[in-house]
Write a protein that holds these residues in place. Structure first.
Motif, short mmCIF file in Angstrom:
data_model
loop_
_atom_site.label_atom_id
_atom_site.label_comp_id
_atom_site.label_asym_id
_atom_site.label_seq_id
_atom_site.Cartn_x
_atom_site.Cartn_y
_atom_site.Cartn_z
N ILE A 111 0.87 -1.19 0.00
CA ILE A 111 0.00 0.00 0.00
C ILE A 111 0.90 1.23 0.00
O ILE A 111 1.86 1.32 0.76
CB ILE A 111 -0.90 0.04 1.25
CG1 ILE A 111 -1.77 -1.22 1.32
CG2 ILE A 111 -1.79 1.28 1.24
CD1 ILE A 111 -2.61 -1.31 2.57
N LEU A 112 0.57 2.17 -0.88
CA LEU A 112 1.32 3.43 -0.99
C LEU A 112 0.43 4.58 -0.55
O LEU A 112 -0.74 4.64 -0.93
CB LEU A 112 1.67 3.69 -2.46
CG LEU A 112 2.76 2.89 -3.12
CD1 LEU A 112 2.77 3.23 -4.61
CD2 LEU A 112 4.11 3.23 -2.51
N THR A 113 1.02 5.51 0.21
CA THR A 113 0.28 6.73 0.49
C THR A 113 1.24 7.92 0.44
O THR A 113 2.41 7.76 0.09
CB THR A 113 -0.48 6.64 1.83
OG1 THR A 113 -1.40 7.74 1.91
CG2 THR A 113 0.45 6.67 3.04
N GLY A 114 0.72 9.11 0.77
CA GLY A 114 1.56 10.31 0.73
C GLY A 114 0.94 11.40 1.58
O GLY A 114 -0.06 11.17 2.26
N ASP A 115 1.52 12.61 1.52
CA ASP A 115 1.02 13.71 2.35
C ASP A 115 -0.25 14.32 1.73
O ASP A 115 -0.74 13.86 0.71
CB ASP A 115 2.13 14.74 2.60
CG ASP A 115 2.49 15.55 1.34
OD1 ASP A 115 1.84 15.37 0.28
OD2 ASP A 115 3.45 16.35 1.43
N ASP A 116 -0.76 15.38 2.36
CA ASP A 116 -2.03 15.97 1.91
C ASP A 116 -1.99 16.37 0.45
O ASP A 116 -2.98 16.25 -0.27
CB ASP A 116 -2.34 17.24 2.73
CG ASP A 116 -2.59 16.93 4.19
OD1 ASP A 116 -2.72 15.74 4.53
OD2 ASP A 116 -2.64 17.89 4.98
N SER A 117 -0.83 16.89 0.01
CA SER A 117 -0.70 17.31 -1.39
C SER A 117 -0.69 16.10 -2.32
O SER A 117 -1.45 16.03 -3.28
CB SER A 117 0.58 18.14 -1.54
OG SER A 117 1.11 18.06 -2.83
N LEU A 118 0.14 15.13 -2.01
CA LEU A 118 0.29 13.97 -2.91
C LEU A 118 -1.01 13.16 -3.00
O LEU A 118 -1.32 12.59 -4.06
CB LEU A 118 1.46 13.09 -2.44
CG LEU A 118 1.93 12.00 -3.39
CD1 LEU A 118 2.33 12.56 -4.75
CD2 LEU A 118 3.10 11.22 -2.79
N ARG A 119 -1.78 13.14 -1.90
CA ARG A 119 -3.03 12.37 -1.92
C ARG A 119 -4.09 13.00 -2.81
O ARG A 119 -5.13 12.41 -3.04
CB ARG A 119 -3.56 12.16 -0.50
CG ARG A 119 -2.73 11.19 0.34
CD ARG A 119 -3.50 10.66 1.54
NE ARG A 119 -4.18 11.71 2.28
CZ ARG A 119 -3.62 12.49 3.21
NH1 ARG A 119 -2.35 12.30 3.55
NH2 ARG A 119 -4.31 13.42 3.81
N HIS A 138 -6.08 -1.00 -6.40
CA HIS A 138 -7.30 -0.39 -5.89
C HIS A 138 -6.92 0.90 -5.17
O HIS A 138 -5.90 0.95 -4.49
CB HIS A 138 -8.02 -1.31 -4.91
CG HIS A 138 -8.46 -2.59 -5.55
ND1 HIS A 138 -9.62 -2.69 -6.29
CD2 HIS A 138 -7.87 -3.80 -5.60
CE1 HIS A 138 -9.73 -3.92 -6.76
NE2 HIS A 138 -8.68 -4.62 -6.36
N GLY A 139 -7.77 1.91 -5.31
CA GLY A 139 -7.50 3.15 -4.60
C GLY A 139 -8.74 4.00 -4.58
O GLY A 139 -9.77 3.64 -5.17
N ARG A 140 -8.64 5.16 -3.92
CA ARG A 140 -9.80 6.06 -3.88
C ARG A 140 -10.10 6.54 -5.30
O ARG A 140 -9.22 6.58 -6.15
CB ARG A 140 -9.48 7.26 -2.99
CG ARG A 140 -9.34 6.88 -1.50
CD ARG A 140 -9.23 8.11 -0.64
NE ARG A 140 -8.07 8.90 -0.99
CZ ARG A 140 -8.09 10.22 -1.14
NH1 ARG A 140 -9.19 10.92 -0.99
NH2 ARG A 140 -6.97 10.87 -1.43
N ARG A 141 -11.35 6.94 -5.52
CA ARG A 141 -11.82 7.40 -6.84
C ARG A 141 -11.39 6.45 -7.95
O ARG A 141 -10.71 6.85 -8.91
CB ARG A 141 -11.30 8.78 -7.17
CG ARG A 141 -11.69 9.81 -6.18
CD ARG A 141 -12.49 10.95 -6.77
NE ARG A 141 -12.65 11.93 -5.73
CZ ARG A 141 -11.94 13.05 -5.65
NH1 ARG A 141 -11.09 13.37 -6.58
NH2 ARG A 141 -12.13 13.86 -4.65
N GLY A 142 -11.71 5.17 -7.76
CA GLY A 142 -11.44 4.20 -8.82
C GLY A 142 -9.96 4.01 -9.11
O GLY A 142 -9.58 3.66 -10.22
#
Ligand code: S3P
Length: 429
Positions: A111-119, A138-142
């Motif tokens: 699973i990959l995530t990032g800060d408020d900007s990258l998300r 799979h991720g948010r907004r399709g």
């Protein structure tokens, strides 16, 4: 953190550049996938590249970093391990998108995530070809937004025409192509930076470029090596423009990477009348380098767009600063990608420079800037975007009153020594 910059006359002396951000990421990532040790000198210890190192460590790669020297113990194409927790890419689009390509080829879950900007930045452009190659994402907004959950596996090679000129997109597909049998081909509408291609070739991959297409032979054996990273032309850009617009300035900037996919800034400034001498051209690890001498000069406005845009995509905020002090009008077109960077940079440039008294007109895909403006000074906000913070600082060199930049520590993303460097150059006067 707030920083105050006041105009104090000419910039003189020498600028020691930090290592190139794009090349630092690639040296670490490709070094990790190679067999044996890769020793990197001149690595950029900025937050973005440190995020790449942290993610690689979570994937089971041993990395020693001391300042600008990084030693990566490569694990080979099949040696990465399933991470125990979420991989945090911080602010770094390059980390997230290039890792997507690598993770697509792994037989484990991540699973990959990032800060408020990258998300908030689009990932769908990368996920689409990777899913066509066989990855499950799979991720948010399709699947367009982080966090993304990736189950990699056996990939098929792909021939892909990208909808936009993006080196991150091209690189994600090429890195996934390392794990697929046969040839992976990426064709772009305009050529984006080609550091991935050069770095893969330097590690032993078979890669052929022709026009805007690149073809990679899958499942190569990559061999660890020594890499010297050139100075970052995107970081040099602030001081090139600073010296150009501040009368009496003269700067020497050695060891600048002058890869032709990155030198749009030099072309545009020279079209505007800047005095930039490019000397001592040489090639180190497949990347061209030179030393630059810059003197202050009168500038004139220009119009540009098209294939030049990917060659200076990160330099548009600082080109806007040059345009504010040129004679005549500057028109920048075909740069809608700027709305998808760390911030919407077209909005940030327009609105934050307005806080200092500048008038810049935004269009859907660019900017219109009339020159010979008087900047009053005042308080402006970086919006957490390193390139906006540094551009505001350079504009301050020609403002009537001091400029206060809020949230100024974001320069650590790409240029941790920026504030120290600008202070030293002014003290030399
Ligand atoms: C980068 C590619 C560019 C650039 C970014 C770094 C890279 O982004 O803006 O700062 O290292 O590949 P895009 O691929 O989104 O154009």
């Amino acid at each position: 953190m707030q920083i105050t910059i006041a105009a104090q006359g000419a910039l003189r002396g020498e600028v020691r550049l930090p290592g190139d951000k794009s090349i630092s990421h690639r040296a670490a990532l490709i070094g990790a996938l190679a067999e044996g040790k890769t020793e990197i000198k001149g690595f950029l210890p900025g937050k973005d590249c440190l995020a790449t190192l942290a993610c690689l460590r979570q994937l089971g790669v041993t990395i020693k970093q001391e300042g600008t020297t990084v030693v990566v113990q490569g694990v080979g194409l099949r040696g990465l391990r399933e991470p125990e927790t979420v991989l945090d890419c911080g602010n770094s689009g390059t980390t997230a998108r290039l890792l997507c390509g690598i993770l697509a080829g792994q037989s484990f879950f991540s699973i990959l995530t990032g800060d408020d900007s990258l998300r908030q930045r689009p990932m769908g452009r990368v996920i689409k070809p990777l899913m066509e190659m066989g990855a499950k994402v799979h991720g948010r907004r399709g699947g367009d937004l982080l966090p993304l959950a990736i189950t990699g596996g056996r990939l098929q090679s792909l021939s892909y025409q990208t909808p936009v000129a993006s080196a991150q997109l091209k690189s994600a597909v090429l890195l996934a192509g390392l794990f697929a049998k046969g040839k992976t081909v990426v064709t772009e509408p305009e050529l984006s930076r080609d550091h991935t291609e050069r770095m893969l070739a330097a590690f032993g991959a078979k890669i052929i470029t022709a026009g805007n297409s690149v073809t990679l032979e899958g499942q190569p054996s990559l061999v660890g090596r020594r890499i010297q990273i050139p100075g970052d032309i995107s970081s040099a850009a602030y001081f090139i423009v600073g010296a150009t617009i501040t009368p009496g300035s003269e700067l020497f900037i050695p060891n600048v990477g002058i890869n032709p996919t990155r030198t749009g800034i030099l072309d545009v400034l020279q079209m505007m009348g800047a005095k930039i001498k490019i000397e001592n051209m040489r090639v180190v690890n497949s990347e061209p380098l030179a030393d630059l001498y810059v003197q202050s000069s009168e500038l004139r406005g220009v119009e540009f767009g098209g294939e030049l845009i990917p060659r200076l995509i990160d330099e548009i905020p600082i080109i806007a600063v040059a345009a504010l002090f040129a004679h005549g009008r500057t028109v920048i077109k075909d740069a809608a990608e700027l709305r998808l960077k760390e911030t919407d940079r077209l909005a940030a440039i327009t609105e934050e420079f307005a806080q200092l008294g500048a008038k810049i007109i935004p269009t859907a895909d660019g900017l219109i800037i009339d020159g010979r403006q008087q900047l009053k000074g005042g308080i402006a906000y970086s919006r957490g975007d390193h390139r906006i913070a540094m551009s505001l600082a350079i504009a301050a060199l020609r403002a009537q009153n001091p400029v206060i930049i809020e949230d100024a520590n974001c320069v650590e993303i790409s240029y941790p020594q920026f504030w120290a460097t600008i202070n030293n150059l002014q003290k030399v006067n």
